[in-house]
Scaffold this motif. Structure first.
Motif, PDB file in Angstrom:
ATOM      1  N   ASP A 181       0.951  -1.149   0.069  1.00 46.05           N
ATOM      2  CA  ASP A 181       0.042  -0.052   0.080  1.00 46.05           C
ATOM      3  C   ASP A 181       0.829   1.149  -0.055  1.00 46.05           C
ATOM      4  OD1 ASP A 181      -1.736   2.078   0.287  1.00 46.05           O
ATOM      5  OD2 ASP A 181      -2.434   1.382   2.292  1.00 46.05           O
ATOM      6  N   THR A 182       1.140   1.717  -1.200  1.00 50.70           N
ATOM      7  CA  THR A 182       2.087   2.776  -1.479  1.00 50.70           C
ATOM      8  C   THR A 182       1.736   4.290  -0.762  1.00 50.70           C
ATOM      9  OG1 THR A 182       1.330   3.516  -3.407  1.00 50.70           O
ATOM     10  CG2 THR A 182       3.147   2.042  -3.241  1.00 50.70           C
ATOM     11  N   ALA A 183       0.425   4.107  -0.021  1.00 49.22           N
ATOM     12  CA  ALA A 183      -0.062   5.543   0.382  1.00 49.22           C
ATOM     13  C   ALA A 183       0.655   5.774   1.478  1.00 49.22           C
ATOM     14  CB  ALA A 183      -1.607   5.347   0.785  1.00 49.22           C
ATOM     15  N   THR A 184       1.202   4.852   2.287  1.00 51.09           N
ATOM     16  CA  THR A 184       1.691   5.167   3.620  1.00 51.09           C
ATOM     17  C   THR A 184       3.355   5.544   3.290  1.00 51.09           C
ATOM     18  OG1 THR A 184       2.736   2.802   3.635  1.00 51.09           O
ATOM     19  CG2 THR A 184       0.784   3.470   4.619  1.00 51.09           C
ATOM     20  N   SER A 185       3.751   5.537   2.027  1.00 49.93           N
ATOM     21  CA  SER A 185       5.129   6.086   1.771  1.00 49.93           C
ATOM     22  C   SER A 185       4.892   7.567   0.767  1.00 49.93           C
ATOM     23  CB  SER A 185       5.897   5.088   0.912  1.00 49.93           C
ATOM     24  OG  SER A 185       5.334   4.582  -0.230  1.00 49.93           O
ATOM     25  N   SER A 186       3.764   7.968   0.659  1.00 51.57           N
ATOM     26  CA  SER A 186       3.260   8.951  -0.182  1.00 51.57           C
ATOM     27  C   SER A 186       3.052  10.272   0.688  1.00 51.57           C
ATOM     28  CB  SER A 186       2.065   8.786  -0.988  1.00 51.57           C
ATOM     29  OG  SER A 186       2.208   7.677  -1.879  1.00 51.57           O
ATOM     30  N   PHE A 187       3.661  11.367   0.068  1.00 56.96           N
ATOM     31  CA  PHE A 187       3.558  12.766   0.513  1.00 56.96           C
ATOM     32  C   PHE A 187       3.235  13.792  -0.462  1.00 56.96           C
ATOM     33  CE2 PHE A 187       6.609  10.190   3.030  1.00 56.96           C
ATOM     34  CZ  PHE A 187       6.213  10.496   4.449  1.00 56.96           C
ATOM     35  N   GLY A 188       2.282  14.678   0.347  1.00 59.12           N
ATOM     36  CA  GLY A 188       2.244  15.761  -0.688  1.00 59.12           C
ATOM     37  C   GLY A 188       2.980  16.991  -0.446  1.00 59.12           C
ATOM     38  N   ILE A 189       3.529  17.406  -1.556  1.00 59.38           N
ATOM     39  CA  ILE A 189       4.526  18.596  -1.461  1.00 59.38           C
ATOM     40  C   ILE A 189       3.662  19.747  -1.407  1.00 59.38           C
ATOM     41  CG2 ILE A 189       6.569  19.800  -2.098  1.00 59.38           C
ATOM     42  CD1 ILE A 189       7.589  17.341  -3.274  1.00 59.38           C
ATOM     43  N   VAL A 190       3.638  20.342  -0.155  1.00 53.29           N
ATOM     44  CA  VAL A 190       2.582  21.662  -0.072  1.00 53.29           C
ATOM     45  C   VAL A 190       3.525  23.033   0.282  1.00 53.29           C
ATOM     46  CG1 VAL A 190       0.591  20.431   0.334  1.00 53.29           C
ATOM     47  CG2 VAL A 190       1.914  21.289   2.236  1.00 53.29           C
ATOM     48  N   HIS A 191       2.854  23.896   0.076  1.00 52.70           N
ATOM     49  CA  HIS A 191       3.765  25.304   0.543  1.00 52.70           C
ATOM     50  C   HIS A 191       3.769  25.058   2.031  1.00 52.70           C
ATOM     51  CE1 HIS A 191       3.542  27.583  -3.451  1.00 52.70           C
ATOM     52  NE2 HIS A 191       2.305  27.124  -3.678  1.00 52.70           N
ATOM     53  N   GLY A 192       5.018  25.723   2.543  1.00 51.16           N
ATOM     54  CA  GLY A 192       5.413  25.760   3.946  1.00 51.16           C
ATOM     55  C   GLY A 192       4.311  26.244   4.830  1.00 51.16           C
ATOM     56  N   LEU A 193       4.062  25.570   5.884  1.00 49.71           N
ATOM     57  CA  LEU A 193       3.252  26.090   6.826  1.00 49.71           C
ATOM     58  C   LEU A 193       3.673  27.247   7.491  1.00 49.71           C
ATOM     59  CD1 LEU A 193       2.153  22.771   8.568  1.00 49.71           C
ATOM     60  CD2 LEU A 193       1.027  23.895   6.690  1.00 49.71           C
ATOM     61  N   ASP A 194       4.951  27.552   7.539  1.00 50.44           N
ATOM     62  CA  ASP A 194       5.459  28.765   7.948  1.00 50.44           C
ATOM     63  C   ASP A 194       5.038  29.951   7.279  1.00 50.44           C
ATOM     64  OD1 ASP A 194       7.338  28.451   5.979  1.00 50.44           O
ATOM     65  OD2 ASP A 194       9.261  28.334   7.077  1.00 50.44           O
ATOM     66  N   GLY A 195       4.647  29.649   6.035  1.00 52.66           N
ATOM     67  CA  GLY A 195       4.129  30.979   5.241  1.00 52.66           C
ATOM     68  C   GLY A 195       5.204  31.710   4.402  1.00 52.66           C
ATOM     69  N   LYS A 196       6.564  31.199   4.475  1.00 46.42           N
ATOM     70  CA  LYS A 196       7.765  31.747   3.755  1.00 46.42           C
ATOM     71  C   LYS A 196       7.705  31.242   2.353  1.00 46.42           C
ATOM     72  CE  LYS A 196      10.526  32.079   7.693  1.00 46.42           C
ATOM     73  NZ  LYS A 196      11.924  31.504   8.333  1.00 46.42           N
TER      74      LYS A 196
END
Length: 378
Positions: A270-285
């Motif tokens: 189940d590759t979902a447990t090794s998958s990540f979404g690259i999103v804009h940083g939570l620190d807002g930079k």
């Protein structure tokens, strides 16, 4: 003896006579002012890559002003090549090639053009040791290039039962260099990077290039859409990825649940447990990203901004974190840069017993740990 300075003066040798002869021993892009032959000879070699199974050479020349001299060129046909698929043309006319290990003799005059395409393949050479326990120990070569595998002691390779090289070794596509990244965070006056230490993920001080630490801090983005192509790492923001460890090909960063350490291992079914979404940083930079779990929204790769080498990275959610919201945003925000390490144009992945190996020409290795001998078993 080590006398590498002699390599540059051993490309060409000449034999004088009424019809002078030139021997081309090495294929290196160069220009020769050949006085006996009364020509200026240009040799152009297209850089060898693992995805093109040929050495491609072009020879051209121009006569010196007012000079005409018939000469002979003798081109070495290396022992590492094969007659099958080899091709040589002189002024667009095909030439008969001799067997590897001998010379192709060509009558030459100014203005001629010769092209030579020599097949390159993977081959192995047994270690110079007659003891039975070392009968399976071999070096791996790609044409003239001795390949080294990034390794700190492992050396088992599984060649499969068919005897085909494709069973155990494959080229690394050149486009993969666009997918290599390093994730860093600032702390005080120091920079720390996401690092694979013995298949556990930690934050370590920013390393120097050409070291084991730089390799361990480099990851390849494997996109959810395997046909995805990017020209810059910024294009990865907003996409779903797995993070493959640079020196452990085939192994990826895997979640083990919230507040548990992240590990590098074979991709789960189940590759979902090794998958990540690259999103804009939570620190807002503007230049930061966060890595959000696909299976647990709102949970991110989290450093804790505690860079002790004994503390592993984990998956954490803001609601379950003991830090403040600002601290959580800082601990889950990274600067994503191009990888500290990169694939050499001649790069392969070889299948091992417990892990795979990234194979590169020995000459491209700097201070990294490697092996040039492997225990090869079916």
């Amino acid at each position: 003896i080590e006398s590498f300075s002699k390599l540059g003066d051993s490309i060409y040798f000449e034999e004088e006579g009424s019809i002078p002869s030139l021997y081309i021993i090495q294929y290196v892009s160069s220009t020769l002012d050949w006085k006996s032959g009364k020509i200026v000879l240009n040799q152009k070699v297209i850089p060898v890559v693992s995805s093109d199974l040929y050495l491609r050479v072009t020879l051209t020349s121009s006569s010196k002003e007012g000079a005409e001299q018939l000469s002979t060129l003798n081109l070495r046909i290396p022992i590492w090549t094969s007659s099958k698929g080899a091709k040589a043309t002189l002024n667009a006319q095909n030439l008969d090639l001799p067997a590897p290990g001998s010379f192709l003799q060509v009558k030459w005059s100014g203005g001629d053009k010769l092209t030579l395409n020599l097949p390159i393949s993977i081959r192995t050479e047994q270690i110079k040791d007659d003891r039975p326990e070392y009968a399976s120990v071999r070096a791996i070569l790609y044409g003239p290039y001795l390949l080294s595998g990034y390794s700190s002691g492992d050396w088992d390779i599984k060649t499969g039962s068919t005897g085909s090289d494709a069973d155990w070794i494959s080229p690394v596509p050149a486009a993969y260099n666009n997918h290599l990244v390093t994730f860093s965070q600032e702390s005080g006056e120091s920079t720390f990077v996401l690092t694979n230490i013995n298949q556990s993920i930690r934050m370590e001080k920013f390393p120097k290039a050409g070291t084991d630490a730089a390799i361990r801090a480099t990851f390849r983005l494997i996109f959810d859409d395997t046909l995805e192509k990017i020209s810059s790492i910024e294009e990865a923001i907003g996409k779903t990825v797995m993070l493959e460890s640079f020196d452990y090909p085939g192994m990826v960063l895997v979640q083990q649940g919230t507040e548990n350490n992240l590990v590098v291992t074979d991709p789960p079914k189940d590759t979902a447990t090794s998958s990540f979404g690259i999103v804009h940083g939570l620190d807002g930079k503007d230049n930061s990203v966060s890595l959000e779990s696909v299976t647990q929204k709102g949970c991110y790769i989290y450093s804790g901004v505690n860079y002790s080498s004994s503390v592993g990275m984990k998956l954490s959610c803001n609601s379950s974190s003991s830090s403040s919201e600002a601290g959580f945003s800082q601990a889950t925000s990274f600067t994503m840069n191009n990888g500290l390490s990169a694939y050499d144009p001649i790069s392969f992945v070889a299948k091992g017993g417990s892990r795979n190996y990234l194979m590169v020409p020995l000459q491209s290795v700097r201070d990294e740990s490697y092996s040039v001998y492997f225990n090869m078993q079916p």
